[in-house]
Design an enzyme around this catalytic site. Structure first.
Site, PDB file in Angstrom:
ATOM      1  CB  SER A  20      14.388 -54.994 -43.461  1.00 27.67           C
ATOM      2  OG  SER A  20      14.572 -54.829 -42.075  1.00 27.67           O
ATOM      3  CD  GLU A  64      16.252 -55.378 -32.795  1.00 30.07           C
ATOM      4  OE1 GLU A  64      15.581 -55.262 -33.828  1.00 30.07           O
ATOM      5  OE2 GLU A  64      15.742 -55.571 -31.670  1.00 30.07           O
ATOM      6  CG  ASP A 121      13.814 -45.836 -28.863  1.00 33.16           C
ATOM      7  OD1 ASP A 121      13.019 -46.782 -28.963  1.00 33.16           O
ATOM      8  OD2 ASP A 121      13.473 -44.649 -29.005  1.00 33.16           O
ATOM      9  CG  ASP A 137       9.137 -53.744 -39.735  1.00 37.15           C
ATOM     10  OD1 ASP A 137       7.945 -53.886 -39.420  1.00 37.15           O
ATOM     11  OD2 ASP A 137       9.859 -54.678 -40.129  1.00 37.15           O
TER      12      ASP A 137
HETATM   13  C1  SAM Z   1       9.065 -56.413 -37.001  1.00 35.50           C
HETATM   14  S1  SAM Z   1      10.630 -56.648 -36.313  1.00 35.50           S
HETATM   15  C2  SAM Z   1      11.734 -56.039 -37.511  1.00 35.50           C
HETATM   16  C3  SAM Z   1      11.839 -56.826 -38.764  1.00 35.50           C
HETATM   17  C4  SAM Z   1      12.811 -56.287 -39.772  1.00 35.50           C
HETATM   18  N1  SAM Z   1      12.580 -54.866 -40.021  1.00 35.50           N
HETATM   19  C5  SAM Z   1      12.679 -57.031 -41.068  1.00 35.50           C
HETATM   20  O1  SAM Z   1      11.878 -56.621 -41.921  1.00 35.50           O
HETATM   21  O2  SAM Z   1      13.407 -58.002 -41.278  1.00 35.50           O
HETATM   22  C6  SAM Z   1      10.719 -55.375 -35.118  1.00 35.50           C
HETATM   23  C7  SAM Z   1      12.036 -55.328 -34.378  1.00 35.50           C
HETATM   24  O3  SAM Z   1      12.079 -54.155 -33.576  1.00 35.50           O
HETATM   25  C8  SAM Z   1      12.803 -54.457 -32.399  1.00 35.50           C
HETATM   26  N2  SAM Z   1      12.475 -53.416 -31.411  1.00 35.50           N
HETATM   27  C9  SAM Z   1      11.507 -53.402 -30.473  1.00 35.50           C
HETATM   28  N3  SAM Z   1      11.479 -52.201 -29.851  1.00 35.50           N
HETATM   29  C10 SAM Z   1      12.462 -51.454 -30.425  1.00 35.50           C
HETATM   30  C11 SAM Z   1      12.910 -50.127 -30.238  1.00 35.50           C
HETATM   31  N4  SAM Z   1      12.340 -49.319 -29.332  1.00 35.50           N
HETATM   32  N5  SAM Z   1      13.908 -49.686 -31.013  1.00 35.50           N
HETATM   33  C12 SAM Z   1      14.508 -50.474 -31.924  1.00 35.50           C
HETATM   34  N6  SAM Z   1      14.122 -51.745 -32.151  1.00 35.50           N
HETATM   35  C13 SAM Z   1      13.100 -52.230 -31.414  1.00 35.50           C
HETATM   36  C14 SAM Z   1      12.370 -55.848 -32.045  1.00 35.50           C
HETATM   37  O4  SAM Z   1      13.310 -56.473 -31.197  1.00 35.50           O
HETATM   38  C15 SAM Z   1      12.291 -56.493 -33.439  1.00 35.50           C
HETATM   39  O5  SAM Z   1      13.497 -57.123 -33.753  1.00 35.50           O
END
Ligand code: SAM
Length: 285
Positions: free
Chosen positions: A102, A120, A145, A166
């Site tokens: 994204s 991230e 976060d 997401d």
């Molecule tokens: C579904 S993936 C994201 C995909 C991306 N948005 C895309 O469409 O290409 C969710 C991501 O959130 C990250 N993540 C997990 N917990 C998180 C947090 N509390 N804050 C930020 N990122 C987090 C994960 O490591 C992962 O890379």
């Protein structure tokens, strides 16, 4: 944090999410005023479809590969062009080996005046994201976060733009966090566009989420969902959805055209089911 998007990049859920994201961005570009993209759970930014993770699940073959290979009518191709062109730009030799996440898709559609904040938390994904976008002066990769970022970065100074939320849905309570995060952010920035992603594993859980959102007294909320008949045997992911808050006025009709085509192209058996409904229209108060 065990979730790795590399296993799922380019799958049917990414195709729907990224189609919607790109249509929103195309629409934002129609006015000269600057906009901001805030990607709260941004992932690594780029995924290797020839790598071990994508190779293990092969999910991208029923998603982006099918779409790239599909014979599409001209009006459909025109609506998908911003997305498919960005994918093609990552694969200059014509073989599909890389997939933009994204933040990379957002960057491909930013103009000089627009900005991206991509958040991230998982250290390896955060490092990859930084490497992917940090050289671009319009983009910032931040290891923070996503739920904290959501409240910290709205409203953006531009007062126009989109927030993609997401989360990985690896912990219980993510539907609640989405609803609560939206409520708090919308209070601070009621005119922003928000895209909330969610998995469809349990229809009752999704229905309860939709009912909860409909009661939020937030206007202009569009539910966009695609469920595939034969998906989810391994993962339980039968479909995916997005709630679009304050969507551009053209988005509903664009998706009415696009979603049935995406469902047909990406279904392995009977064509999947599409939901496109307003949870709230103009006035929610
Ligand atoms: C579904 S993936 C994201 C995909 C991306 N948005 C895309 O469409 O290409 C969710 C991501 O959130 C990250 N993540 C997990 N917990 C998180 C947090 N509390 N804050 C930020 N990122 C987090 C994960 O490591 C992962 O890379």
């Amino acid at each position: 944090m065990n979730y790795r998007h590399a296993y799922h990049a380019g799958n049917f859920a990414d195709v729907v999410k990224h189609t919607v994201l790109c249509r929103v961005l195309v629409n934002l570009r129609e006015k000269p005023a600057a906009f901001r993209v805030i990607d709260t759970h941004a992932g690594a930014g780029r995924y290797d479809l020839a790598g071990p993770e994508a190779g293990k699940t092969q999910e991208w073959r029923d998603g982006i590969e099918r779409l790239v290979r599909a014979k599409l009518a001209d009006p459909i191709r025109a609506l998908l062009a911003p997305y498919l062109d960005a994918v093609a730009a990552r694969n200059p030799d014509g073989r599909l080996t890389a997939y933009p996440g994204s933040p990379a898709l957002a960057l491909s559609l930013l103009r000089r005046q627009d900005r991206l904040i991509a958040c991230e938390l998982e250290p390896r994904a955060a490092a990859a994201l930084k490497g992917e976008i940090a050289s671009n002066p319009r983009a910032k990769a931040i290891a923070i976060d996503g739920w904290t970022a959501l409240q910290a970065y709205v409203p953006p100074t531009e007062r126009r733009g989109v927030v993609l939320i997401d989360p990985p849905f690896e912990q219980p309570g993510e539907f609640d966090r989405l609803a609560e995060g939206l409520t708090a952010a919308h209070r601070k920035w009621p005119t922003g566009i928000y895209l909330l992603w969610y998995p469809v594993k349990d229809q009752a859980e999704v229905a309860a989420f939709a009912r909860r959102l409909a009661r939020l007294r937030i206007a202009k909320m569009l539910r966009v969902e695609l469920t595939l008949a034969n998906a989810g045997a391994d993962t339980g992911l039968r479909g995916s959805g997005l709630i679009a808050v304050n969507p551009p006025w053209t988005l509903h009709d664009e998706l009415k055209t696009l979603l049935p085509v995406l469902a047909e192209v990406m279904s392995r058996g009977p064509t999947g089911a599409v939901t496109l409904e307003w949870l709230a229209r103009e006035s929610a108060s």
